[in-house]
Write a protein that holds these residues in place. Sequence first.
Motif, PDB file in Angstrom:
ATOM      1  N   PHE A   1      11.102  -1.852  -4.095  1.00  0.00           N
ATOM      2  CA  PHE A   1      10.241  -0.948  -4.862  1.00  0.00           C
ATOM      3  C   PHE A   1       9.911   0.316  -4.070  1.00  0.00           C
ATOM      4  CE2 PHE A   1       9.516  -4.726  -7.463  1.00  0.00           C
ATOM      5  CZ  PHE A   1       9.713  -4.166  -8.716  1.00  0.00           C
ATOM      6  N   LEU A   2       9.801   0.202  -2.757  1.00  0.00           N
ATOM      7  CA  LEU A   2       9.586   1.384  -1.931  1.00  0.00           C
ATOM      8  C   LEU A   2      10.784   2.323  -2.034  1.00  0.00           C
ATOM      9  CD1 LEU A   2       7.646   2.706   0.092  1.00  0.00           C
ATOM     10  CD2 LEU A   2       8.930   1.576   1.903  1.00  0.00           C
ATOM     11  N   GLY A   3      11.983   1.766  -2.024  1.00  0.00           N
ATOM     12  CA  GLY A   3      13.193   2.582  -2.193  1.00  0.00           C
ATOM     13  C   GLY A   3      13.252   3.233  -3.566  1.00  0.00           C
ATOM     14  N   MET A   4      12.866   2.494  -4.605  1.00  0.00           N
ATOM     15  CA  MET A   4      12.891   3.060  -5.962  1.00  0.00           C
ATOM     16  C   MET A   4      11.881   4.196  -6.117  1.00  0.00           C
ATOM     17  SD  MET A   4      15.300   1.582  -7.550  1.00  0.00           S
ATOM     18  CE  MET A   4      16.158   1.445  -6.003  1.00  0.00           C
ATOM     19  N   VAL A   5      10.677   4.002  -5.575  1.00  0.00           N
ATOM     20  CA  VAL A   5       9.669   5.065  -5.625  1.00  0.00           C
ATOM     21  C   VAL A   5      10.176   6.281  -4.866  1.00  0.00           C
ATOM     22  CG1 VAL A   5       7.367   5.700  -4.767  1.00  0.00           C
ATOM     23  CG2 VAL A   5       7.685   3.573  -6.007  1.00  0.00           C
ATOM     24  N   GLY A   6      10.805   6.042  -3.718  1.00  0.00           N
ATOM     25  CA  GLY A   6      11.358   7.150  -2.932  1.00  0.00           C
ATOM     26  C   GLY A   6      12.448   7.899  -3.675  1.00  0.00           C
ATOM     27  N   ILE A   7      13.312   7.167  -4.386  1.00  0.00           N
ATOM     28  CA  ILE A   7      14.384   7.825  -5.153  1.00  0.00           C
ATOM     29  C   ILE A   7      13.785   8.717  -6.239  1.00  0.00           C
ATOM     30  CG2 ILE A   7      16.200   7.364  -6.841  1.00  0.00           C
ATOM     31  CD1 ILE A   7      17.039   4.985  -5.105  1.00  0.00           C
ATOM     32  N   VAL A   8      12.757   8.232  -6.920  1.00  0.00           N
ATOM     33  CA  VAL A   8      12.112   9.026  -7.963  1.00  0.00           C
ATOM     34  C   VAL A   8      11.503  10.291  -7.353  1.00  0.00           C
ATOM     35  CG1 VAL A   8      10.185   9.063  -9.604  1.00  0.00           C
ATOM     36  CG2 VAL A   8      11.698   7.080  -9.497  1.00  0.00           C
ATOM     37  N   GLN A   9      10.818  10.150  -6.231  1.00  0.00           N
ATOM     38  CA  GLN A   9      10.165  11.297  -5.623  1.00  0.00           C
ATOM     39  C   GLN A   9      11.188  12.301  -5.088  1.00  0.00           C
ATOM     40  OE1 GLN A   9       7.385  11.485  -6.715  1.00  0.00           O
ATOM     41  NE2 GLN A   9       5.790  10.680  -5.374  1.00  0.00           N
TER      42      GLN A   9
ATOM     43  N   ALA B   1       0.834  -1.203   0.000  1.00  0.00           N
ATOM     44  CA  ALA B   1       0.000   0.000   0.000  1.00  0.00           C
ATOM     45  C   ALA B   1       0.869   1.253   0.000  1.00  0.00           C
ATOM     46  CB  ALA B   1      -0.939  -0.006   1.196  1.00  0.00           C
ATOM     47  N   LEU B   2       1.998   1.225   0.711  1.00  0.00           N
ATOM     48  CA  LEU B   2       2.925   2.366   0.694  1.00  0.00           C
ATOM     49  C   LEU B   2       3.516   2.577  -0.693  1.00  0.00           C
ATOM     50  CD1 LEU B   2       4.937   1.931   4.006  1.00  0.00           C
ATOM     51  CD2 LEU B   2       3.325   3.739   3.458  1.00  0.00           C
ATOM     52  N   VAL B   3       3.859   1.489  -1.347  1.00  0.00           N
ATOM     53  CA  VAL B   3       4.418   1.598  -2.700  1.00  0.00           C
ATOM     54  C   VAL B   3       3.373   2.169  -3.650  1.00  0.00           C
ATOM     55  CG1 VAL B   3       5.409   0.303  -4.626  1.00  0.00           C
ATOM     56  CG2 VAL B   3       6.029  -0.288  -2.290  1.00  0.00           C
ATOM     57  N   LEU B   4       2.154   1.679  -3.564  1.00  0.00           N
ATOM     58  CA  LEU B   4       1.087   2.178  -4.437  1.00  0.00           C
ATOM     59  C   LEU B   4       0.775   3.644  -4.144  1.00  0.00           C
ATOM     60  CD1 LEU B   4      -1.258  -0.938  -4.482  1.00  0.00           C
ATOM     61  CD2 LEU B   4       0.314  -0.156  -6.267  1.00  0.00           C
ATOM     62  N   ALA B   5       0.813   4.059  -2.876  1.00  0.00           N
ATOM     63  CA  ALA B   5       0.585   5.462  -2.539  1.00  0.00           C
ATOM     64  C   ALA B   5       1.701   6.335  -3.100  1.00  0.00           C
ATOM     65  CB  ALA B   5       0.499   5.634  -1.027  1.00  0.00           C
ATOM     66  N   GLY B   6       2.933   5.836  -3.067  1.00  0.00           N
ATOM     67  CA  GLY B   6       4.054   6.583  -3.646  1.00  0.00           C
ATOM     68  C   GLY B   6       3.927   6.710  -5.151  1.00  0.00           C
ATOM     69  N   ILE B   7       3.470   5.653  -5.797  1.00  0.00           N
ATOM     70  CA  ILE B   7       3.265   5.701  -7.250  1.00  0.00           C
ATOM     71  C   ILE B   7       2.134   6.669  -7.582  1.00  0.00           C
ATOM     72  CG2 ILE B   7       2.505   4.337  -9.235  1.00  0.00           C
ATOM     73  CD1 ILE B   7       4.090   1.989  -8.019  1.00  0.00           C
ATOM     74  N   ALA B   8       1.085   6.696  -6.758  1.00  0.00           N
ATOM     75  CA  ALA B   8      -0.023   7.634  -6.979  1.00  0.00           C
ATOM     76  C   ALA B   8       0.452   9.081  -6.818  1.00  0.00           C
ATOM     77  CB  ALA B   8      -1.161   7.337  -6.017  1.00  0.00           C
ATOM     78  N   ASP B   9       1.468   9.294  -5.981  1.00  0.00           N
ATOM     79  CA  ASP B   9       2.010  10.647  -5.789  1.00  0.00           C
ATOM     80  C   ASP B   9       2.823  11.136  -6.985  1.00  0.00           C
ATOM     81  OD1 ASP B   9       0.830  11.015  -3.370  1.00  0.00           O
ATOM     82  OD2 ASP B   9       2.609  10.523  -2.176  1.00  0.00           O
ATOM     83  N   PHE B  10       3.109  10.270  -7.950  1.00  0.00           N
ATOM     84  CA  PHE B  10       3.798  10.729  -9.165  1.00  0.00           C
ATOM     85  C   PHE B  10       2.967  11.781  -9.889  1.00  0.00           C
ATOM     86  CE2 PHE B  10       6.266   6.487  -9.886  1.00  0.00           C
ATOM     87  CZ  PHE B  10       7.141   6.842  -8.878  1.00  0.00           C
TER      88      PHE B  10
END
Length: 161
Positions: free
Chosen positions: A128-136, A77-86
């Motif tokens: 994947f959480l780390g990758m989403v965080g790096i992008v953000q 859910a954290l990963v999906l929330a991070g992707i939604a924040d894109f």
Amino acid sequence: MSAPNTFFRASRPIFRSSQFFSSTQRTSTFRQNASKRFQSTAAPETNAAPEGIFKRMWNSPVGFKTVHFWAPVMKWALVLAGIADFARPAEKLSLTQNAALTATGLIWTRWCLIIKPKNYLLAAVNFFLGMVGIVQVSRITMWHQAQKKLEADKTEAPVQA
């Protein structure tokens, strides 16, 4: 130590090799070694049917009935929330929050591969959480740099009178 003693000590392994044994000694040594049986502590079940995928996952140390399975499932859910924040603009994102998500994702990815039993599902979600965080974090820092450049351009512009 005298020279003969040193010579005989050094040559002992040569005389112990199988080429110096007689043929009867070699066969008796082979029979002694062949009679030794290595047995595991748990005898395999001969008539047992092979387990299905569901039963193996149920009985696994990281299976359906353990926290090692459900924690990573919920963490997606954290990963999906991070992707939604894109889709959100970078000025609305928190740098400290995304830096914390990046750090925890990368640190816990390594940890998941060290612990016993290895939890590859948790390692994947943390990666994947780390990758989403790096992008953000990169989006936020690029936005901050663009804002600094705009402010610098405004102060250097000549005033027209």
